[in-house]
Design an enzyme around this catalytic site. Structure first.
Site, PDB file in Angstrom:
ATOM      1  N   LEU A 198      36.386  65.424  61.352  1.00 35.04           N
ATOM      2  CA  LEU A 198      36.879  66.394  63.309  1.00 35.04           C
ATOM      3  C   LEU A 198      38.822  64.913  64.100  1.00 35.04           C
ATOM      4  O   LEU A 198      38.704  64.386  63.127  1.00 35.04           O
ATOM      5  CB  LEU A 198      36.127  65.421  64.489  1.00 35.04           C
ATOM      6  CG  LEU A 198      35.900  64.167  64.369  1.00 35.04           C
ATOM      7  CD1 LEU A 198      36.608  63.900  65.664  1.00 35.04           C
ATOM      8  CD2 LEU A 198      34.821  64.096  64.869  1.00 35.04           C
ATOM      9  N   HIS A 199      39.401  66.150  64.594  1.00 31.20           N
ATOM     10  CA  HIS A 199      40.650  65.703  65.510  1.00 31.20           C
ATOM     11  C   HIS A 199      40.877  66.503  66.814  1.00 31.20           C
ATOM     12  O   HIS A 199      40.742  68.014  66.263  1.00 31.20           O
ATOM     13  CB  HIS A 199      41.524  66.250  64.539  1.00 31.20           C
ATOM     14  CG  HIS A 199      41.617  67.657  63.530  1.00 31.20           C
ATOM     15  ND1 HIS A 199      40.601  68.242  62.599  1.00 31.20           N
ATOM     16  CD2 HIS A 199      41.785  68.454  64.252  1.00 31.20           C
ATOM     17  CE1 HIS A 199      41.077  69.820  62.663  1.00 31.20           C
ATOM     18  NE2 HIS A 199      41.494  69.884  63.372  1.00 31.20           N
ATOM     19  N   THR A 200      40.877  65.446  67.247  1.00 35.51           N
ATOM     20  CA  THR A 200      41.822  65.640  68.453  1.00 35.51           C
ATOM     21  C   THR A 200      43.547  66.882  68.766  1.00 35.51           C
ATOM     22  O   THR A 200      43.683  65.597  68.035  1.00 35.51           O
ATOM     23  CB  THR A 200      41.343  64.975  69.613  1.00 35.51           C
ATOM     24  OG1 THR A 200      39.783  64.639  69.827  1.00 35.51           O
ATOM     25  CG2 THR A 200      41.854  65.379  71.252  1.00 35.51           C
TER      26      THR A 200
END
Ligand SMILES: [Zn+2]
Length: 180
Positions: A123-125
């Site tokens: 995951l990555h924002t």
């Protein structure tokens, strides 16, 4: 026609042949590389790091990424969750001081292709600075060379923004280490 804001449609990277040869997960490999500048890793903490997007929607388009390899945001432990959130705050502050945007978009694309993300397992924002009337920056037809140059310049500016922060030190790989 107005363009939709859709950084999730942007593929992570298609820069060089050697980049495509990375085996496994790029978000696990990139923070381990010796040259943080070349890897586009701008800032890091013990549990998370900030990567510049190589196909930016706007100058400063960054991704805040936990070091832990997981695509499940709801399964993050408290320490990782807090580290991720605090680094998100710091990234917004660094973008603010480096680029003075009119606004910021921040978001996660969870669930892989259904949500439009290109790397579902880690995951990555996305954090994208916005300016009024900015929808046409770097169209897909732009020269790759132009984009790479722009990202290199952006790296230096954002790096300076992080270095101004409390607890920041320049690390020996060219990036910034934040102590928290
Ligand atoms: Zn990973």
């Amino acid at each position: 026609m107005d363009q939709l804001f859709a950084p999730w449609r942007i593929e992570w990277v298609e820069r060089d042949d050697d980049e495509r040869d990375i085996e496994g997960c790029p978000f696990c490999v990139l923070p381990e590389r010796e040259d943080a500048r070349e890897a586009r890793v701008v800032a890091e903490t013990e549990r998370a790091y900030v990567l510049l997007n190589n196909s930016p929607y706007n100058p400063g388009h960054s991704m805040v990424i936990p070091r832990e390899h997981t695509g499940a945001y709801t399964a993050l432990d408290e320490e990782t969750l807090l580290a991720h959130a605090r680094l998100t705050q710091r990234t917004m502050e660094a973008l603010e001081s480096a680029f003075d945007p009119d606004g910021v978009n921040a978001g996660l694309n969870l669930g892989g292709a259904a949500a439009g993300g290109s790397i579902a397992d880690h995951l990555h924002t996305h954090i994208v600075p916005r300016w009024r009337g900015d929808t046409n920056f770097m169209p897909v037809t732009a020269e790759t060379k132009v984009i790479v140059q722009a990202v290199e310049d952006t790296y230096e500016q954002l790096r300076a923004g992080f270095l101004d922060q409390e607890g920041a030190t320049a690390n020996d790989r060219g990036g910034v280490t934040l102590a928290f």
